[in-house]
Design a protein around this motif. Structure first.
Motif, PDB file in Angstrom:
ATOM      1  N   GLN A 156       0.828  -1.206   0.000  1.00 60.37           N
ATOM      2  CA  GLN A 156       0.000   0.000   0.000  1.00 60.37           C
ATOM      3  C   GLN A 156       0.863   1.257   0.000  1.00 60.37           C
ATOM      4  OE1 GLN A 156      -2.462  -0.521   3.464  1.00 60.37           O
ATOM      5  NE2 GLN A 156      -3.555  -2.272   2.583  1.00 60.37           N
ATOM      6  N   HIS A 160       2.138   1.771  -3.469  1.00 63.73           N
ATOM      7  CA  HIS A 160       1.042   2.258  -4.313  1.00 63.73           C
ATOM      8  C   HIS A 160       0.779   3.736  -4.037  1.00 63.73           C
ATOM      9  CE1 HIS A 160      -2.601   2.147  -6.689  1.00 63.73           C
ATOM     10  NE2 HIS A 160      -3.296   2.646  -5.668  1.00 63.73           N
ATOM     11  N   MET A 161       0.878   4.139  -2.772  1.00 61.26           N
ATOM     12  CA  MET A 161       0.676   5.547  -2.418  1.00 61.26           C
ATOM     13  C   MET A 161       1.721   6.420  -3.104  1.00 61.26           C
ATOM     14  SD  MET A 161       0.553   7.261   1.410  1.00 61.26           S
ATOM     15  CE  MET A 161      -0.871   6.281   1.916  1.00 61.26           C
ATOM     16  N   LEU A 175       3.238   5.816  -5.852  1.00 65.77           N
ATOM     17  CA  LEU A 175       2.931   5.835  -7.284  1.00 65.77           C
ATOM     18  C   LEU A 175       1.790   6.796  -7.585  1.00 65.77           C
ATOM     19  CD1 LEU A 175       3.456   4.541 -10.090  1.00 65.77           C
ATOM     20  CD2 LEU A 175       1.724   2.830  -9.494  1.00 65.77           C
ATOM     21  N   VAL A 176       0.709   6.703  -6.806  1.00 62.32           N
ATOM     22  CA  VAL A 176      -0.477   7.538  -7.033  1.00 62.32           C
ATOM     23  C   VAL A 176      -0.146   9.017  -6.819  1.00 62.32           C
ATOM     24  CG1 VAL A 176      -2.770   8.102  -6.129  1.00 62.32           C
ATOM     25  CG2 VAL A 176      -2.128   5.712  -6.502  1.00 62.32           C
ATOM     26  N   GLN A 177       0.687   9.310  -5.816  1.00 65.74           N
ATOM     27  CA  GLN A 177       1.019  10.693  -5.504  1.00 65.74           C
ATOM     28  C   GLN A 177       2.108  11.266  -6.412  1.00 65.74           C
ATOM     29  OE1 GLN A 177      -0.616  12.614  -3.359  1.00 65.74           O
ATOM     30  NE2 GLN A 177      -1.981  10.889  -2.873  1.00 65.74           N
TER      31      GLN A 177
END
Length: 395
Positions: free
Chosen positions: A219, A222-223, A225-227
Motif C-alpha cells: 500500500q 502504491h501511495m 505511485l499515485v502521488q
C-alpha cells in the motif's frame, strides 16, 4: 493471564494473546483494565475486569469507589467497572497505608497512588493461571507481577519503549521472571540497572508488527505511485504542540518550538526541488497554515499511517511516537531537540533516531540524511512470534 491497561499497552497484548489462542497450546485470559476492555473484546478475547471479582463483602469499597468516581469529572464508559477499579484499589491502599495516609496519597497522586496487590492476589487465586504476562504499566499491572511472585506463578513483563521511569521496579532482579524489550539499548539499560542478562530478551514491541505486513508495504508503494513521488524524497512532519511548562515538574517549555522547526523544514524544502514535505496533523487538530506549494502535502488522519510511513523516506519530529513508528517501518529519523519531553523520548540514545539536533541544525541534518537509503528490513520473525517463544519457555 494477560494484564493490560488501554492505549498502546493493550495493543501490545492483543496480537500475542490472539496468536497464543490460535496455537491452541494455552487458553489466554485478559484482565483488561479501564479502556482496554473494548479493544480486547473486539479482538475476540476472553475478558475479565475488576468488577467480575467484586463480592458482597466489598460493599464499603464499592461505595468508596462511587464517591471517587464523582471526583473524576468526566463521563465513564463503564460505570460499574470504574467503581470497582477505584473502590478495590483504594481499599487496598487503605489496608496497606492506613486511612489518613491513603487519603493524603490519593489527594496528591490520584490513581498513581494505587498498587492493588491484595486485589490481584484475589484475582490470581480465582483465575489460577500458569503464567502472567503484563506490560510495563504501574498500578494494577505492577501489582499483578508482585502478586504472582507471592503465589509462585511465573511472569513476563513486556516493555513498550525505554523503561526510563519503570526501571525503578522493572530493574529489580526479582521483578518478573523475564523482561521482553524493544532493542539492545533498552536491554543494556536494564542490565546496568541490576537485571541478570539472561532475564532480559530483545523481542521488539508486538504493537508495531502491523506496521510491516506485506500488504501494508505494498500500500505504501502504491501511495508513492499515485502521488507521483516515485523520483522524489518524502519527509513526514507529524504536528505537535509544546506546552508552556512541563505538566509534571513545571519546567518552562517553548510553545514556539514546533512552528520554528516547521519553518526551518519549509525553508529547506523551498530550495530542494526534488523533495516533498508531508504535514500530518494530530487527531482532532487542524493542519498548520503553510504556503501553497505542490511540494507541501497535508496528509490528515484520513491517510492511514502505516502505508504513509512506507511511502516516506524520512520522519522529522520533536518526540512524536510517529517517529518511532517510522523507524520501525524503515524510515530515516531526525529528532528536533529543545522540548520539555526530550528526556522522555531519547530517540538517538536508544538507537532510534539517526540524528538529534536543535532547530538551527535541522537543515544540516536533512542534508545529511535525506539521501540515505531507507533502513533495510531484514527481520523475518515478528515481535509477536518472539514473545510467544518466551511464553513457550514457561508453558
Amino acid at each position: 493471564m494477560f494484564v493490560a491497561y488501554g492505549s498502546g499497552h493493550i495493543n501490545m497484548v492483543v496480537p500475542v494473546a490472539k496468536a497464543l489462542a490460535a496455537k491452541g497450546k494455552a487458553a489466554p485470559v485478559v484482565l483488561a483494565l479501564t479502556t482496554a476492555a473494548p479493544v480486547a473484546r473486539a479482538a475476540g478475547l476472553d475478558v475479565r475486569q475488576f468488577k467480575d471479582f467484586a463480592t458482597d463483602a466489598d460493599s464499603a469499597a464499592l461505595a468508596q469507589g462511587q464517591q471517587l468516581m464523582q471526583g473524576l469529572g468526566r463521563p465513564m464508559v463503564d460505570l460499574q467497572e470504574t467503581v470497582a477499579y477505584l473502590g478495590l484499589s483504594m481499599a487496598d491502599l487503605i489496608a496497606c497505608a492506613g486511612l489518613q495516609e491513603a487519603e493524603r496519597a490519593y489527594r496528591q497522586f490520584g490513581r498513581q497512588a494505587f498498587l492493588p496487590v491484595p486485589t490481584m492476589l484475589r484475582i490470581l487465586r480465582q483465575v489460577a493461571p500458569d503464567l502472567v504476562v503484563c506490560t510495563n504499566s504501574p498500578r494494577a499491572e505492577r501489582a499483578a507481577v508482585l502478586a504472582a511472585r507471592q503465589l509462585g506463578i511465573p511472569s513476563i513483563c513486556m516493555v513498550d519503549l525505554f523503561a526510563l521511569d519503570e526501571v525503578k521496579w522493572i530493574g529489580a532482579p526479582d521483578y518478573a521472571d523475564l523482561v521482553c524489550v524493544l532493542n539492545d539499548s533498552v536491554r543494556e539499560f536494564l542490565v546496568a540497572a541490576g537485571r541478570a542478562p539472561e532475564q532480559v530478551v530483545v523481542t521488539g514491541n508486538p504493537a508495531f508488527d502491523a506496521l510491516n505486513g506485506p500488504e501494508v508495504q505494498a500500500q505504501g508503494q502504491h501511495m508513492r505511485l499515485v502521488q507521483g513521488w516515485g523520483g522524489r524524497r518524502v519527509i513526514l512532519w507529524p504536528t505537535q504542540v509544546e506546552p508552556t511548562q512541563h505538566p509534571f515538574d513545571g519546567r518552562p517549555g517553548d510553545p514556539t518550538l514546533p512552528a520554528r522547526a516547521l519553518d526551518s523544514a519549509l525553508e529547506w524544502v523551498r530550495v530542494r526541488t526534488d523533495t516533498t514535505l508531508c504535514l500530518r496533523a494530530r487527531a482532532g487538530e487542524s493542519p498548520p497554515v503553510v504556503p501553497s506549494d505542490s511540494r507541501i502535502v497535508l496528509t490528515g488522519q484520513d491517510w492511514p499511517l502505516a502505508p504513509l510511513l512506507h511511502a516516506t523516506d524520512l520522519v522529522l519530529t520533536l518526540n512524536s511516537t510517529v517517529g518511532l513508528e517510522g523507524h520501525m517501518a524503515g524510515c530515516r529519523l531526525v529528532q528536533v531537540l529543545g522540548s520539555v519531553f526530550d528526556d522522555a523520548m531519547p530517540l538517538a540514545r536508544y538507537g532510534i533516531a539517526d540524528a538529534a539536533v536543535p532547530v538551527d541544525s535541522i537543515e544540516q541534518a536533512l542534508d545529511r540524511w535525506i539521501d540515505a537509503p531507507r533502513r533495510a528490513m531484514h527481520e523475518k520473525t515478528t515481535a509477536t512470534q518472539k514473545v510467544l517463544a518466551m511464553v513457550d519457555r514457561f508453558l
